[in-house]
Design a protein around this motif. Structure first.
Motif, PDB file in Angstrom:
ATOM      1  N   LEU A 209       0.836  -1.202   0.000  1.00 54.70           N
ATOM      2  CA  LEU A 209       0.000   0.000   0.000  1.00 54.70           C
ATOM      3  C   LEU A 209       0.871   1.253   0.000  1.00 54.70           C
ATOM      4  O   LEU A 209       0.628   2.191  -0.776  1.00 54.70           O
ATOM      5  N   GLU A 210       1.879   1.277   0.853  1.00 52.30           N
ATOM      6  CA  GLU A 210       2.733   2.462   0.942  1.00 52.30           C
ATOM      7  C   GLU A 210       3.646   2.604  -0.261  1.00 52.30           C
ATOM      8  O   GLU A 210       3.913   3.725  -0.720  1.00 52.30           O
ATOM      9  N   GLY A 211       4.111   1.481  -0.805  1.00 52.33           N
ATOM     10  CA  GLY A 211       5.070   1.551  -1.899  1.00 52.33           C
ATOM     11  C   GLY A 211       4.457   1.631  -3.282  1.00 52.33           C
ATOM     12  O   GLY A 211       5.023   2.251  -4.190  1.00 52.33           O
ATOM     13  N   GLU A 212       3.285   1.014  -3.470  1.00 48.79           N
ATOM     14  CA  GLU A 212       2.665   0.959  -4.798  1.00 48.79           C
ATOM     15  C   GLU A 212       1.466   1.878  -4.922  1.00 48.79           C
ATOM     16  O   GLU A 212       1.047   2.212  -6.029  1.00 48.79           O
ATOM     17  N   GLY A 213       0.862   2.225  -3.782  1.00 50.79           N
ATOM     18  CA  GLY A 213      -0.233   3.194  -3.803  1.00 50.79           C
ATOM     19  C   GLY A 213      -1.591   2.637  -4.150  1.00 50.79           C
ATOM     20  O   GLY A 213      -2.483   3.390  -4.560  1.00 50.79           O
ATOM     21  N   TYR A 214      -1.782   1.341  -4.019  1.00 52.18           N
ATOM     22  CA  TYR A 214      -3.110   0.770  -4.249  1.00 52.18           C
ATOM     23  C   TYR A 214      -3.398  -0.297  -3.206  1.00 52.18           C
ATOM     24  O   TYR A 214      -2.482  -0.852  -2.591  1.00 52.18           O
ATOM     25  N   ALA A 215      -4.706  -0.595  -3.010  1.00 47.49           N
ATOM     26  CA  ALA A 215      -5.102  -1.641  -2.063  1.00 47.49           C
ATOM     27  C   ALA A 215      -4.562  -2.980  -2.564  1.00 47.49           C
ATOM     28  O   ALA A 215      -4.873  -3.396  -3.685  1.00 47.49           O
ATOM     29  N   PRO A 216      -3.755  -3.663  -1.762  1.00 50.47           N
ATOM     30  CA  PRO A 216      -3.065  -4.859  -2.258  1.00 50.47           C
ATOM     31  C   PRO A 216      -3.964  -6.074  -2.472  1.00 50.47           C
ATOM     32  O   PRO A 216      -3.628  -6.961  -3.244  1.00 50.47           O
ATOM     33  N   THR A 217      -5.100  -6.139  -1.760  1.00 52.52           N
ATOM     34  CA  THR A 217      -5.976  -7.296  -1.903  1.00 52.52           C
ATOM     35  C   THR A 217      -7.419  -6.812  -1.939  1.00 52.52           C
ATOM     36  O   THR A 217      -7.695  -5.624  -1.761  1.00 52.52           O
ATOM     37  N   THR A 218      -8.338  -7.732  -2.199  1.00 48.51           N
ATOM     38  CA  THR A 218      -9.725  -7.310  -2.387  1.00 48.51           C
ATOM     39  C   THR A 218     -10.678  -8.443  -2.043  1.00 48.51           C
ATOM     40  O   THR A 218     -10.308  -9.616  -2.033  1.00 48.51           O
ATOM     41  N   ASN A 219     -11.922  -8.071  -1.714  1.00 46.66           N
ATOM     42  CA  ASN A 219     -13.012  -9.038  -1.778  1.00 46.66           C
ATOM     43  C   ASN A 219     -14.097  -8.421  -2.665  1.00 46.66           C
ATOM     44  O   ASN A 219     -14.122  -7.220  -2.901  1.00 46.66           O
ATOM     45  N   ASP A 220     -14.956  -9.273  -3.184  1.00 44.77           N
ATOM     46  CA  ASP A 220     -15.994  -8.795  -4.086  1.00 44.77           C
ATOM     47  C   ASP A 220     -17.202  -9.704  -3.964  1.00 44.77           C
ATOM     48  O   ASP A 220     -17.322 -10.477  -3.004  1.00 44.77           O
TER      49      ASP A 220
ATOM     50  N   LEU B 274      -8.859  -4.505   7.944  1.00 47.33           N
ATOM     51  CA  LEU B 274      -8.045  -4.434   6.727  1.00 47.33           C
ATOM     52  C   LEU B 274      -8.671  -3.479   5.719  1.00 47.33           C
ATOM     53  O   LEU B 274      -7.975  -2.721   5.030  1.00 47.33           O
ATOM     54  N   ILE B 275     -10.009  -3.530   5.633  1.00 49.46           N
ATOM     55  CA  ILE B 275     -10.716  -2.603   4.742  1.00 49.46           C
ATOM     56  C   ILE B 275     -10.520  -1.170   5.218  1.00 49.46           C
ATOM     57  O   ILE B 275     -10.198  -0.269   4.430  1.00 49.46           O
ATOM     58  N   ASP B 276     -10.691  -0.960   6.523  1.00 45.97           N
ATOM     59  CA  ASP B 276     -10.567   0.391   7.077  1.00 45.97           C
ATOM     60  C   ASP B 276      -9.165   0.961   6.891  1.00 45.97           C
ATOM     61  O   ASP B 276      -8.993   2.173   6.699  1.00 45.97           O
ATOM     62  N   ARG B 277      -8.160   0.109   6.945  1.00 45.45           N
ATOM     63  CA  ARG B 277      -6.778   0.577   6.808  1.00 45.45           C
ATOM     64  C   ARG B 277      -6.359   0.759   5.355  1.00 45.45           C
ATOM     65  O   ARG B 277      -5.246   1.218   5.086  1.00 45.45           O
ATOM     66  N   GLY B 278      -7.225   0.386   4.425  1.00 47.79           N
ATOM     67  CA  GLY B 278      -6.911   0.544   3.011  1.00 47.79           C
ATOM     68  C   GLY B 278      -6.157  -0.614   2.413  1.00 47.79           C
ATOM     69  O   GLY B 278      -5.753  -0.567   1.248  1.00 47.79           O
ATOM     70  N   TYR B 279      -5.975  -1.704   3.192  1.00 43.64           N
ATOM     71  CA  TYR B 279      -5.246  -2.859   2.682  1.00 43.64           C
ATOM     72  C   TYR B 279      -6.118  -3.735   1.781  1.00 43.64           C
ATOM     73  O   TYR B 279      -5.605  -4.473   0.946  1.00 43.64           O
ATOM     74  N   MET B 280      -7.415  -3.682   2.000  1.00 44.19           N
ATOM     75  CA  MET B 280      -8.337  -4.498   1.224  1.00 44.19           C
ATOM     76  C   MET B 280      -9.415  -3.615   0.612  1.00 44.19           C
ATOM     77  O   MET B 280     -10.088  -2.867   1.313  1.00 44.19           O
ATOM     78  N   LYS B 281      -9.568  -3.736  -0.699  1.00 46.72           N
ATOM     79  CA  LYS B 281     -10.677  -3.083  -1.378  1.00 46.72           C
ATOM     80  C   LYS B 281     -11.886  -4.008  -1.297  1.00 46.72           C
ATOM     81  O   LYS B 281     -11.795  -5.190  -1.643  1.00 46.72           O
ATOM     82  N   SER B 282     -13.006  -3.480  -0.814  1.00 48.97           N
ATOM     83  CA  SER B 282     -14.215  -4.293  -0.710  1.00 48.97           C
ATOM     84  C   SER B 282     -15.218  -3.756  -1.710  1.00 48.97           C
ATOM     85  O   SER B 282     -15.871  -2.741  -1.487  1.00 48.97           O
ATOM     86  N   ASP B 283     -15.329  -4.445  -2.846  1.00 45.58           N
ATOM     87  CA  ASP B 283     -16.229  -3.984  -3.899  1.00 45.58           C
ATOM     88  C   ASP B 283     -17.558  -4.716  -3.776  1.00 45.58           C
ATOM     89  O   ASP B 283     -17.649  -5.914  -4.034  1.00 45.58           O
ATOM     90  N   THR B 284     -18.565  -4.012  -3.360  1.00 46.26           N
ATOM     91  CA  THR B 284     -19.868  -4.625  -3.093  1.00 46.26           C
ATOM     92  C   THR B 284     -20.814  -4.549  -4.285  1.00 46.26           C
ATOM     93  O   THR B 284     -21.952  -4.988  -4.196  1.00 46.26           O
ATOM     94  N   LEU B 285     -20.356  -4.001  -5.393  1.00 41.82           N
ATOM     95  CA  LEU B 285     -21.262  -3.758  -6.519  1.00 41.82           C
ATOM     96  C   LEU B 285     -20.983  -4.648  -7.717  1.00 41.82           C
ATOM     97  O   LEU B 285     -21.824  -4.776  -8.597  1.00 41.82           O
TER      98      LEU B 285
END
Length: 475
Positions: free
Chosen positions: A184-195, A247-258
């Motif tokens: 997250l700090e080095g690449e600037g995106y959420a490293p993992t996700t749920n959907d 993890l979602i709150d810290r920005g480590y996980m993107k949670s895409d609910t749509l």
């Protein structure tokens, strides 16, 4: 009659008919085999190559019928309702007990006990047979592969190296946090996700869950005396899902609910997938990344896992013994099995100097669900697969633990209204209960519980446990 026309071109043989019981002019029966997935462009070419072997070895030919994923169950139910003649059916997406009690499948004991399926009975792991036996009758031929899917964490290889992360120490999601933080700090995106395809942590924790209830009703093999429970009533589950929320709150996980995430076009450093030894080859091809993979937890052999791939013979088959013989040949003839899985040598693939499958440009013309068809252990290795792949499969199968409920599956056919209402309510609360995207976890779960109580969800659990107790008395 597109397939008949295609076979005329291939064989210069005029077919007298098509479908179950159809025969050629020399009275060789054609056995239909219904599979899930889009029909591949090279279907007729592959069928022709398979039929050269089947006609010689079995005295039959096959006509493979593909129905796409979104339509398979509806199409098959229409055929059942019309009492249409069919032969072999890939049964895993269909309600197994209900179709057996409705007389849609035939028992296979006579073919397995010294009959034309005798060789298949010997090669398939005995635990598979336990999962497809009902009232002492075996109703399906399971695919001999991994008996319980292993959960893997897939780490982007380049990022593992860049951030010098040791994946061998990862045993659960919290162990990945240093890596997630660095990415997250080095690449600037959420490293993992749920959907929308993500169903919580049941598999991570080795639970035996009921698929028809969105994996929200589970048995903990470590505490079987507690029976089936709402997953949030199983010790430790709520705390684990609350951690996912952090993890979602810290920005480590993107949670895409749509929507469902297309990982092939989305930046990611860590994925969670169920699979088997060597599956990273297909994941790398599908998602466009190279991965270091780490198995998580001990795989659990459940009724759902052993029924994940099975073929049955329809009660309307006019040639059930020939259908059984076709299944047996697919499970024991390595040449036939390889064609069924990968296509025609020289068109879709070739052997390299090391005797491994090397895919050609035409491979895209034959992409099918290899897991649906039959015995994995007679397939040749493909380029990139580990030399000890099949030994790894055997190790996986022997080290997996058996759920106390292996062989049990609840029959909820009398509770269609409750199932429908529960499904709608679980969908309403999916963002919280399945994706762990809480506003306030305790309040959100209390609201979900209250709504589920209104629609009879917990009565369904009581019925499941009643049936489970009955089942245990005789198993």
């Amino acid at each position: 009659m597109k397939k008949i026309f295609g076979l005329i071109l291939v064989f210069v043989t005029v077919l007298a008919g098509c479908g179950s019981g159809a025969t050629t002019s020399d009275s060789v029966p054609t056995i239909t085999w219904y599979l899930i997935g889009a029909a591949p462009a090279a279907e007729l070419e592959v069928e022709a190559a398979m039929n050269e072997i089947l006609e010689k070895e079995v005295g039959a030919k096959i006509d493979i019928v593909f129905y796409d994923y979104g339509e398979y169950e509806d199409k098959m139910n229409m055929k059942f309702s019309a009492n249409e003649e069919m032969d072999i059916i890939f049964a895993s997406p269909l309600p197994f007990e209900e179709n057996i009690s409705g007389g849609k499948y035939i028992p296979l004991n006579e073919y397995l006990d010294g009959g034309v399926l005798g060789d298949t009975k010997e090669v398939v792991n005995e635990k598979f047979w336990d999962g497809v036996t009902i009232d002492d009758n075996i109703y399906a031929v399971p695919t001999n592969k991994e008996i319980a899917t292993q959960l893997y964490y897939l780490f982007d290889s380049g990022l593992v190296e860049k951030y010098n992360f040791d994946i061998s120490k990862v045993e659960s999601m919290p162990d990945t946090e240093p890596f997630l933080k660095a990415v997250l700090e080095g690449e600037g995106y959420a490293p993992t996700t749920n959907d929308l395809n993500w169903n919580g942590l049941g598999k991570d924790l080795g639970l035996d869950c009921v698929a028809s209830l969105s994996l929200q009703v589970c048995l903990d093999p470590n505490a079987p005396e507690k029976g089936y429970q709402w997953v949030y009533d199983i010790e430790g589950y709520t705390e684990e899902m609350k951690y996912v929320d952090t993890l979602i709150d810290r920005g480590y996980m993107k949670s895409d609910t749509l929507e469902i995430i297309d990982f092939a076009t989305t930046n990611h450093a860590l994925l969670k997938q169920e699979g088997f030894p060597g599956a990273e080859i297909s994941w790398e091809k599908t998602f466009g990344h190279e991965y270091d993979v780490q198995p998580i937890g001990t795989p659990v052999v459940t009724t759902d896992s052993v029924r994940g791939s099975m073929n049955v013979i329809s009660a309307t088959s006019q040639n059930p013994e020939k259908a059984a013989a076709v299944i047996n040949e697919v499970n024991t003839n390595a040449e036939l099995r390889t064609i069924f899985a990968y296509g025609v040598e020289g068109s879709q693939w070739q052997y390299n100097a090391d005797g491994k499958i090397e895919f050609l440009d035409g491979a895209g013309d034959y992409s099918v669900g290899v897991y649906e068809q039959g015995n994995f252990f007679i397939l040749p290795l493909a380029v990139g697969e580990p030399e000890d792949k099949w030994n790894q499969f055997e190790t996986l199968n022997t080290t997996s633990i058996e759920s106390p409920a292996l062989g049990f599956a609840p029959d909820l056919s009398a509770y269609s209204a409750e199932l429908a209402n529960t499904s709608n309510m679980l969908e309403k609360h999916k963002v919280t209960t399945m994706l762990a995207n809480f506003n306030d976890a305790d309040e959100d779960l209390a609201a979900a519980r209250a709504d589920l109580e209104k629609v009879g969800f917990f009565e369904l659990i009581e019925e499941i446990n009643r049936q489970y107790e009955e089942w245990k008395e005789t198993n």
